[in-house]
Write a protein that holds these residues in place. Structure first.
Motif, PDB file in Angstrom:
ATOM      1  N   MET A   1       0.846  -1.196   0.000  1.00 53.20           N
ATOM      2  CA  MET A   1       0.000   0.000   0.000  1.00 53.20           C
ATOM      3  C   MET A   1       0.883   1.249   0.000  1.00 53.20           C
ATOM      4  O   MET A   1       1.723   1.433   0.868  1.00 53.20           O
ATOM      5  CB  MET A   1      -0.913   0.004   1.239  1.00 53.20           C
ATOM      6  N   ARG A   2       0.673   2.096  -0.989  1.00 50.91           N
ATOM      7  CA  ARG A   2       1.470   3.312  -1.135  1.00 50.91           C
ATOM      8  C   ARG A   2       0.639   4.513  -0.676  1.00 50.91           C
ATOM      9  O   ARG A   2      -0.440   4.777  -1.211  1.00 50.91           O
ATOM     10  CB  ARG A   2       1.878   3.477  -2.594  1.00 50.91           C
ATOM     11  N   VAL A   3       1.152   5.231   0.317  1.00 54.02           N
ATOM     12  CA  VAL A   3       0.438   6.367   0.910  1.00 54.02           C
ATOM     13  C   VAL A   3       1.192   7.652   0.600  1.00 54.02           C
ATOM     14  O   VAL A   3       2.406   7.754   0.838  1.00 54.02           O
ATOM     15  CB  VAL A   3       0.285   6.210   2.439  1.00 54.02           C
ATOM     16  N   ALA A  36       4.233  -3.907   3.874  1.00 50.47           N
ATOM     17  CA  ALA A  36       3.244  -3.529   2.850  1.00 50.47           C
ATOM     18  C   ALA A  36       2.918  -2.036   2.867  1.00 50.47           C
ATOM     19  O   ALA A  36       2.084  -1.580   2.085  1.00 50.47           O
ATOM     20  CB  ALA A  36       1.962  -4.330   3.054  1.00 50.47           C
ATOM     21  N   LEU A  37       3.567  -1.260   3.751  1.00 53.72           N
ATOM     22  CA  LEU A  37       3.232   0.160   3.883  1.00 53.72           C
ATOM     23  C   LEU A  37       4.397   1.022   3.422  1.00 53.72           C
ATOM     24  O   LEU A  37       5.490   0.978   3.988  1.00 53.72           O
ATOM     25  CB  LEU A  37       2.882   0.489   5.339  1.00 53.72           C
ATOM     26  N   SER A  51      -1.339   7.538  -8.522  1.00 53.37           N
ATOM     27  CA  SER A  51      -0.275   6.539  -8.403  1.00 53.37           C
ATOM     28  C   SER A  51      -0.143   6.053  -6.956  1.00 53.37           C
ATOM     29  O   SER A  51       0.679   5.182  -6.661  1.00 53.37           O
ATOM     30  CB  SER A  51       1.063   7.111  -8.887  1.00 53.37           C
ATOM     31  N   PHE A  52      -0.977   6.631  -6.066  1.00 54.72           N
ATOM     32  CA  PHE A  52      -0.990   6.231  -4.657  1.00 54.72           C
ATOM     33  C   PHE A  52      -2.291   5.494  -4.335  1.00 54.72           C
ATOM     34  O   PHE A  52      -3.318   5.702  -4.992  1.00 54.72           O
ATOM     35  CB  PHE A  52      -0.858   7.463  -3.749  1.00 54.72           C
ATOM     36  N   ASP A  53      -2.240   4.659  -3.325  1.00 59.65           N
ATOM     37  CA  ASP A  53      -3.430   3.923  -2.885  1.00 59.65           C
ATOM     38  C   ASP A  53      -4.271   4.743  -1.913  1.00 59.65           C
ATOM     39  O   ASP A  53      -5.495   4.595  -1.859  1.00 59.65           O
ATOM     40  CB  ASP A  53      -3.021   2.608  -2.207  1.00 59.65           C
ATOM     41  N   VAL A  54      -3.611   5.590  -1.119  1.00 58.40           N
ATOM     42  CA  VAL A  54      -4.285   6.462  -0.151  1.00 58.40           C
ATOM     43  C   VAL A  54      -3.551   7.796  -0.130  1.00 58.40           C
ATOM     44  O   VAL A  54      -2.323   7.828  -0.225  1.00 58.40           O
ATOM     45  CB  VAL A  54      -4.285   5.836   1.270  1.00 58.40           C
ATOM     46  N   HIS A 344      -7.832   1.791   2.422  1.00 53.79           N
ATOM     47  CA  HIS A 344      -7.385   0.994   1.281  1.00 53.79           C
ATOM     48  C   HIS A 344      -8.355  -0.153   1.000  1.00 53.79           C
ATOM     49  O   HIS A 344      -8.683  -0.424  -0.167  1.00 53.79           O
ATOM     50  CB  HIS A 344      -5.985   0.454   1.560  1.00 53.79           C
ATOM     51  N   ARG A 345      -8.824  -0.800   2.045  1.00 51.61           N
ATOM     52  CA  ARG A 345      -9.795  -1.885   1.860  1.00 51.61           C
ATOM     53  C   ARG A 345     -11.073  -1.354   1.217  1.00 51.61           C
ATOM     54  O   ARG A 345     -11.630  -1.978   0.306  1.00 51.61           O
ATOM     55  CB  ARG A 345     -10.117  -2.544   3.209  1.00 51.61           C
ATOM     56  N   ARG A 346     -11.514  -0.194   1.685  1.00 49.41           N
ATOM     57  CA  ARG A 346     -12.717   0.398   1.092  1.00 49.41           C
ATOM     58  C   ARG A 346     -12.505   0.722  -0.385  1.00 49.41           C
ATOM     59  O   ARG A 346     -13.372   0.499  -1.223  1.00 49.41           O
ATOM     60  CB  ARG A 346     -13.079   1.689   1.835  1.00 49.41           C
ATOM     61  N   GLY A 347     -11.321   1.290  -0.683  1.00 45.77           N
ATOM     62  CA  GLY A 347     -11.024   1.646  -2.063  1.00 45.77           C
ATOM     63  C   GLY A 347     -10.997   0.423  -2.960  1.00 45.77           C
ATOM     64  O   GLY A 347     -11.520   0.454  -4.080  1.00 45.77           O
TER      65      GLY A 347
END
Length: 357
Positions: A1-3, A36-37, A51-54, A344-347
């Protein structure tokens, strides 16, 4: 996951509580070493938000609503650290909405108020982070935000402030007796002059740490006209002299017109130093009256009385530290990481639903 971490473009051109909050949050998240973060500052000139997940936006003001808008349009979930004053009550929100409506009608809806922009950022963000119950109430009452998407997470404190001692400050300044410390930008809003006037009849040195912008240089010179005022200029947040100043001070004063959740107060308490500050703040610590006094920012008599009382009858430093011993950046980072994972799960679930359609 990319923040991706974002705020307004001029953020790191100055130093203050928000800059410390952003850097400390990122450092603590990286120290979690969650494989994963991946957390990084976004360079909007070279990186796309999708390009980011959050995306985590710090501050709901300063035009940051456009960041939330764009991320939302691109389908990237947003966490928004609002950083709003607790002075946003239901009545204040109502007045602001009336003013916004009038402005819109008079300009054909070509002009937006800052209230409308802040409200839009709060409404669009999938998750809003408040620093305490008072800020949460302001977000809900002043801006009619859905309370279900608000998470309350306080700031943290670096461990070095808990273990600081006074010797470095004494060696640097020669001040070896009681004094009052104030840390923050030198400006009328921060209200250093009121502190100097409140203590003008008392033999208590005042030490100021912070910089003055060009428009406030005359204000600084007015302060320095008092022989009791000592100005150390701006100190880096990691400078050992800053932590030592907290430990050496008899009292930290912060009579500013408003604060959200001031890190300088938490850091002073971590050093065992009592605090007198404005009551226009989201900071609330249970059973803290023996070490923390919150007063009207313009009540110089009460300011003087509270400071002199702390100097004459200082609380035990170990008991003062205990008030904030749970405020660690590591604990904050773990909670923020959980917020990112939830978003991220919601997305991912939302994307799956769109593909299914």
């Amino acid at each position: 996951m990319r923040v991706g971490i974002l705020s307004y473009p001029m953020l790191f051109q100055r130093e203050g509580g928000l800059q410390v909050q952003v850097r400390s949050t990122m450092d603590a998240l990286r120290q979690l070493k969650v494989p994963a973060l991946q957390v990084e500052l976004v360079d909007p000139n070279h990186q796309r938000l999708d390009s980011f997940d959050v995306i985590h936006v710090f501050s709901a003001i300063n035009g940051n609503y456009r960041l939330v808008e764009l991320a939302t349009e691109l389908g990237v979930p947003v966490a928004l650290s609002a950083l709003l004053s607790p002075s946003w009550t239901k009545a204040a929100g109502l007045r602001a909405r009336l003013a916004d409506g009038l402005t819109g009608h008079l300009t054909g809806w070509n002009v937006q108020t800052s209230y409308a922009q802040t409200k839009r950022a709060l409404q669009l963000a999938q998750m809003v982070i408040a620093l305490g119950p008072a800020e949460r109430a302001a977000i809900v009452d002043g801006f009619r935000t859905d309370g279900g998407k608000i998470r309350t997470l306080p700031n943290g404190i670096s461990p070095r402030f808990f273990s600081s001692d006074r010797q470095a400050f004494v060696r640097h300044t020669g001040l070896n007796g009681p004094f009052v410390l104030m840390v923050g930008a030198i400006s009328p809003y921060k209200n250093q002059l009121a502190l100097a006037k409140a203590l003008e009849k008392h033999d208590l040195p005042i030490v100021l740490i912070g910089s003055a912008q060009r428009q406030h240089e005359d204000y600084l010179q007015e302060l320095l006209a008092s022989p009791k005022v000592h100005w150390l200029g701006q100190l880096d947040h990691n400078d050992a002299l800053l932590a030592s100043a907290y430990a050496a001070a008899s009292v930290l004063a912060l009579p500013s017109q408003g604060e959200v959740y001031p890190l300088v107060v938490l850091e002073a308490l971590a050093a065992g130093t009592p605090v007198v500050m404005t009551n226009e703040s989201a900071l609330s610590l249970p059973a803290s009256g023996f070490a923390l006094r919150q007063l009207r920012w313009n009540d110089t008599d009460a300011l003087c009385t509270a400071i002199v009382d702390f100097v004459a009858r200082p609380p035990r430093r170990a008991e003062v530290r205990a008030l904030v011993e749970k405020f660690t950046w590591q604990r904050v980072a773990m909670q923020i990481a959980e917020c990112y994972q939830e978003l991220h799960r919601r997305g991912c679930a939302h994307q799956d639903e769109r593909r299914a359609v």
